[in-house]
Scaffold this active site. Structure first.
Site, short mmCIF file in Angstrom:
data_model
loop_
_atom_site.label_atom_id
_atom_site.label_comp_id
_atom_site.label_asym_id
_atom_site.label_seq_id
_atom_site.Cartn_x
_atom_site.Cartn_y
_atom_site.Cartn_z
CG HIS A 35 -0.50 0.13 2.52
ND1 HIS A 35 -1.31 0.47 3.58
CD2 HIS A 35 0.73 -0.01 3.03
CE1 HIS A 35 -0.59 0.53 4.68
NE2 HIS A 35 0.64 0.23 4.37
CD GLU A 36 -0.85 5.10 1.58
OE1 GLU A 36 -0.86 5.86 0.61
OE2 GLU A 36 -1.83 4.93 2.32
N GLY A 37 1.56 2.87 -2.69
CA GLY A 37 2.51 2.72 -3.80
C GLY A 37 3.37 1.50 -3.56
#
Length: 602
Positions: free
Chosen positions: A441-443
């Site tokens: 997550h978050e890239g």
């Protein structure tokens, strides 16, 4: 079971010896603070984390939030813990005093947040997303938007989210299709679906403020045509009251392998008349605004990964010191009692690797927090600019390196426990499951690798990577002038390893200039691993230098602590840093193995 969160001595070492956080109190912004107030904040964080967060960590995992009759149902302990967090002022810890905040340095605030992450990351996610949401609005929101939303976010009356991904687009934000239509009263109406929204729905707060990426009709294609909107769950009412429900519907919850205490939602915007929203800043600049929140969240992801790894390490260490099993390899006398498994070299190897990853990761993440302080409040423009450059180049590493290697630490913690570690009766299996989300997550880490090699190393004509080179070179030169033969050796090893990083950077930029960017970036993840390992080696060498200087006058307990730092630095340089030689060969050769693999061959 005892809450094992972080070694307090190590946290103090990183803050005050490695990062010099006490000196921040001399800056005008933090002049009301001191080492005593910093420690009081950390003591409070430990108390609340131990009493309110840690006790329900397992219960929240076993009783994940449920979607019933259109609403989220979860265990009551989550709300109780968050109320204690907000009442203690942590939601606004680093915000200005005039906004009701503590005006703490980011370094201290992040250290406190680390403690909550280590105790219960599923519950901690709600306020940390809210803080990032509030930071974005404080930076880019209009005066009216700040007046309307910030007081409620910073008090914990409202919580916040970030809504980027969509089912068909995933991480490819250029493909989002949520649309925003202007309304006569100056508001907008949003229509679309968002996926993977952490904290997207719950009843922990009176309202939820969604920051939503959407397209305005006629906007440019791709990421240049994305705008950002404030879309609350409930519309504002009279005064501070919450009004009618907005056209934002919870379509369902995603059932995760770990991190179960945080709701992960599918949200429908505009099932009827359209979800009411307010444009943040200028049209078509939404992604640049959202990156403010995303970069903060990425540093938070790295810190969360560290703390899950750290907790697993402390549980494994305690187990190894308590569990008696087997006898020394050179003295297997069955008449002698079994030894504690910490006496077995292979167990010490696994514990040492965990210590190297989690303590190195903690230094990395809090160093990034210190850079945020310097970027905002350093004495000179040059110092603020230098901090900004370092933060830019390090952010993808801060997100990705701990989420890869502290997950390995969790894997080793299970191995130290043996069969018991694979059962739900011991916490290390949950810690591994919780941490497995962080490379995603978050890239994803692959996206971080492309950002690092494809964008950050060449930004501002290479100024960011050159700034990092200067810092690493300074530490290496100091080590090579040390009286310690070992530190001199490590200093040379660090110089050679970073020279390999810079060689890859030059080759990549050259290949890109010649139109071979696909080949140059094909093995970007290997570059991220290599550079991350070199950066963490640098931070370990800085810690070892401090330990060497402190040892002659150290108290007995501190002698063991500093010896542990030296031994772990030695482990990292002998066992971990040499891995970068192989990674360098792959990158230097621009290995085509992955690039040339074809779909039909799988």
């Amino acid at each position: 079971m005892e809450a094992r969160i972080v070694h307090r001595r190590d946290l103090a070492f990183v803050l005050y010896e490695l990062l010099g956080a006490e000196a921040l109190a001399q800056r005008p912004r933090y002049v009301e603070h001191s080492r005593e107030t910093f420690d009081a904040v950390l003591d409070t964080a430990f108390r609340i984390a131990t009493e309110k967060f840690a006790p329900h960590n397992r219960k929240a995992d076993l009783n994940e939030p449920r979607f019933e009759d259109g609403r989220v149902v979860m265990i009551p302990e989550v709300a109780e813990a968050l109320a204690a967090f907000c009442d203690a002022g942590f939601m606004s810890a680093s915000f200005d005093a005039e906004r009701g905040g503590m005006q703490l340095p980011v370094t201290i605030a992040q250290a406190a947040f680390a403690i909550f992450n280590g105790a219960n990351i599923g519950t901690a996610a709600y306020p940390f997303l809210t803080i990032a949401n509030a930071n974005l609005l404080a930076t880019f929101g209009s005066e009216e938007q700040q007046r309307r939303w910030l007081p409620h976010l910073l008090s914990g009356r409202y919580f916040g989210t970030m809504c980027l991904s969509e089912p068909q687009a995933g991480s490819s934000l250029s493909d989002i299709s949520t649309r925003a239509e202007p309304h006569a009263d100056g508001t907008w109406r949003l229509f679309g679906q968002k996926m993977w929204i952490s904290g997207g729905d719950h009843e922990l707060s009176q309202n939820i403020v969604h920051l939503v990426l959407a397209r305005i009709k006629g906007a440019p294609a791709g990421v240049k045509g994305i705008s950002l909107f404030i879309v609350p769950k409930y519309l504002p009412g009279d005064g501070d009251a919450v009004g009618a429900r907005n056209d934002v519907a919870l379509a369902g919850l995603n059932h995760k392998m770990g991190y179960r205490g945080t709701t992960n939602c599918v949200l429908n915007f505009g099932e009827t008349a359209g979800a009411v929203g307010w444009l943040v800043g200028e049209p078509n600049r939404g992604l640049s605004y959202m990156f403010h929140m995303m970069n903060e969240a990425r540093i938070g992801v790295g810190l969360g990964a560290v703390m899950l790894g750290y907790s697993g390490y402390l549980h494994a260490l305690a187990y190894a010191r308590e569990r008696a099993q087997g006898r020394p390899a050179i003295g297997k006398d069955p008449s002698q009692p079994p030894v504690k498994i910490v006496e077995h070299p292979d167990v010490r190897r696994m514990l040492l690797a965990q210590k190297a990853y989690v303590e190195g990761g903690l230094a990395l993440c809090l160093y990034a927090a210190r850079l945020m302080d310097d970027e905002r409040s350093a004495e000179t423009d040059k110092a603020r600019r230098d901090a900004h450059l370092l933060l830019e180049i390090l952010t993808p590493i801060v997100k990705a390196w701990p989420s890869q290697w502290c997950l390995v630490a969790n894997d080793l913690a299970i191995q130290v426990h043996g069969g018991y570690g694979y059962t739900r009766e011991y916490p290390v299996e949950q810690l591994w499951r919780d941490n497995r989300l962080n490379p995603i997550h978050e890239g994803t880490n692959g996206i971080q690798a492309l950002d690092l090699l494809g964008r950050k190393v060449g930004m501002d004509d290479g100024m960011a990577i050159q700034r990092l080179a200067m810092e690493i070179d300074r530490t290496a030169r100091e080590a090579k002038n040390s009286e310690s033969p070992e530190l001199r050796q490590f200093g040379q090893m660090l110089t050679d390893a970073f020279a390999n990083v810079m060689e890859v950077v030059r080759n990549t930029l050259c290949a890109t200039d010649k139109g071979h960017s696909e080949l140059a970036l094909a093995n970007a993840h290997v570059f991220l691993e290599m550079t991350g390992h070199v950066v963490v080696a640098w931070l370990w060498l800085k810690q070892a230098q401090l330990a060497v200087r402190a040892l002659p006058n150290a108290a007995p307990d501190d002698r063991d602590f500093y010896q542990g730092k030296l031994q772990t630095c030695g482990y990292f340089f002998r066992w971990e840093l040499p891995k970068t030689d192989h990674w360098h060969r792959l990158l230097d050769d621009m290995d085509r193995t992955v690039l040339e693999m074809q779909d039909a061959w799988f």
